[in-house]
Design an enzyme around this catalytic site. Structure first.
Site, PDB file in Angstrom:
ATOM      1  N   PHE A 193       0.855  -1.181   0.000  1.00  0.00           N
ATOM      2  CA  PHE A 193       0.000   0.000   0.000  1.00  0.00           C
ATOM      3  C   PHE A 193       0.900   1.244   0.000  1.00  0.00           C
ATOM      4  CE2 PHE A 193      -1.987  -3.526   2.183  1.00  0.00           C
ATOM      5  CZ  PHE A 193      -3.241  -3.603   1.590  1.00  0.00           C
TER       6      PHE A 193
ATOM      7  N   SER B  77      -6.879  -7.813  -0.994  1.00  0.00           N
ATOM      8  CA  SER B  77      -6.384  -7.206   0.239  1.00  0.00           C
ATOM      9  C   SER B  77      -6.842  -5.751   0.325  1.00  0.00           C
ATOM     10  CB  SER B  77      -4.854  -7.250   0.287  1.00  0.00           C
ATOM     11  OG  SER B  77      -4.399  -8.579   0.335  1.00  0.00           O
TER      12      SER B  77
ATOM     13  N   CYS C 295      -3.815  -4.855   6.975  1.00  0.00           N
ATOM     14  CA  CYS C 295      -4.159  -5.546   5.732  1.00  0.00           C
ATOM     15  C   CYS C 295      -5.066  -6.730   6.048  1.00  0.00           C
ATOM     16  CB  CYS C 295      -2.884  -6.027   5.040  1.00  0.00           C
ATOM     17  SG  CYS C 295      -3.183  -6.945   3.519  1.00  0.00           S
TER      18      CYS C 295
ATOM     19  N   THR D 219      -8.081  -9.607   4.408  1.00  0.00           N
ATOM     20  CA  THR D 219      -8.466 -10.299   3.187  1.00  0.00           C
ATOM     21  C   THR D 219      -9.979 -10.339   3.029  1.00  0.00           C
ATOM     22  OG1 THR D 219      -6.497 -11.701   3.310  1.00  0.00           O
ATOM     23  CG2 THR D 219      -8.307 -12.481   1.929  1.00  0.00           C
TER      24      THR D 219
ATOM     25  N   ALA E  28      -8.074 -12.067  12.932  1.00  0.00           N
ATOM     26  CA  ALA E  28      -7.722 -13.210  13.774  1.00  0.00           C
ATOM     27  C   ALA E  28      -7.008 -12.767  15.045  1.00  0.00           C
ATOM     28  CB  ALA E  28      -6.871 -14.189  12.976  1.00  0.00           C
TER      29      ALA E  28
ATOM     30  N   HIS F  60       1.102  -4.289   7.572  1.00  0.00           N
ATOM     31  CA  HIS F  60       1.336  -5.160   8.728  1.00  0.00           C
ATOM     32  C   HIS F  60       1.651  -4.267   9.929  1.00  0.00           C
ATOM     33  CE1 HIS F  60       2.815  -8.194   5.490  1.00  0.00           C
ATOM     34  NE2 HIS F  60       1.501  -8.161   5.573  1.00  0.00           N
TER      35      HIS F  60
ATOM     36  N   THR G 216       4.502  12.323   7.742  1.00  0.00           N
ATOM     37  CA  THR G 216       5.888  12.705   7.975  1.00  0.00           C
ATOM     38  C   THR G 216       6.062  13.057   9.448  1.00  0.00           C
ATOM     39  OG1 THR G 216       6.126  13.569   5.733  1.00  0.00           O
ATOM     40  CG2 THR G 216       7.721  14.333   7.367  1.00  0.00           C
TER      41      THR G 216
END
Length: 202
Positions: free
Chosen positions: A2, A42, A49, A51, A69, A107, A152
């Site tokens: 991404f 995704s 991220c 699914t 999960a 992640h 930033t």
């Protein structure tokens, strides 16, 4: 992959805890074209991220289902998400797309806590605190992803750092709702992580 450029704000309209609370199935409403959402795709939701396991249209509005999960619930703000929670959304990067922010894996590394909010004319400055093991990857003028938004870093002081949010970002993301005590998913810059690892190996 991404870029940290949010393309929609979704809302959780369905929420079902399963597997003794170790898995949450969520239905998220969005403005994406249903035809462009494939099962297995995704989508970054507040920087996480996830699914797509199903999608459809109801009442003229697109929805998609995702599962969060145990690991995601344990280390991100997803454990606090409920029906009605609004989420910053970003579709996965396609080859040839403009890299408008920075390279983001989706992640999340953990959580940062907003320590202070200062409202400025049309802008907002936030000071955040994160774990020491993540703070070592954050540098002034470097990049950081907070709730899926590429930002930033302005200043760094030990485990605290600050970011300045411009009017556009406040208007197209959920960051306008941040307040002292709020939590945000944080992903440190991949380049900083690799640089640190190379330094450790010397």
């Amino acid at each position: 992959m991404f870029t940290g450029i949010v393309t929609d704000i979704g809302e959780i309209i369905g929420f079902t805890p399963t597997a003794q609370g170790q898995l949450h199935r969520m239905r998220i409403a969005c403005r994406y074209d249903r035809a462009t959402i494939a099962d297995g795709a995704s989508i970054a939701c507040n920087g996480v991220c996830l699914t797509v396991v199903a999608s459809g249209v109801e009442g003229g509005k697109t929805w998609f289902d995702v599962d969060a999960a145990a690991e995601t619930l344990g280390m991100t703000t997803a454990k606090h998400w409920i029906k009605g929670t609004r989420l910053n959304l970003e579709r996965a990067l396609k080859i040839g797309d403009e890299l408008g922010g920075h390279i983001v894996a989706g992640h999340a590394d953990g959580v940062a806590t907003i320590v202070r909010r200062d409202d400025l004319p049309d802008m907002a400055r936030f000071e955040l605190r994160t774990a020491r093991e993540l703070a070592r990857f954050i540098a002034a003028k470097g990049s950081v992803t907070l709730d899926g938004v590429s930002l930033t870093v302005n200043t760094v002081d030990d485990v605290t750092f600050s970011v300045l949010i411009i009017p556009h970002t406040l208007s197209v993301t959920t960051l306008s709702g941040w307040a002292a005590g709020s939590e945000a998913n944080i992903e440190v810059d991949l380049m900083a992580r690799y640089a640190a690892r190379l330094s450790e190996m010397k």
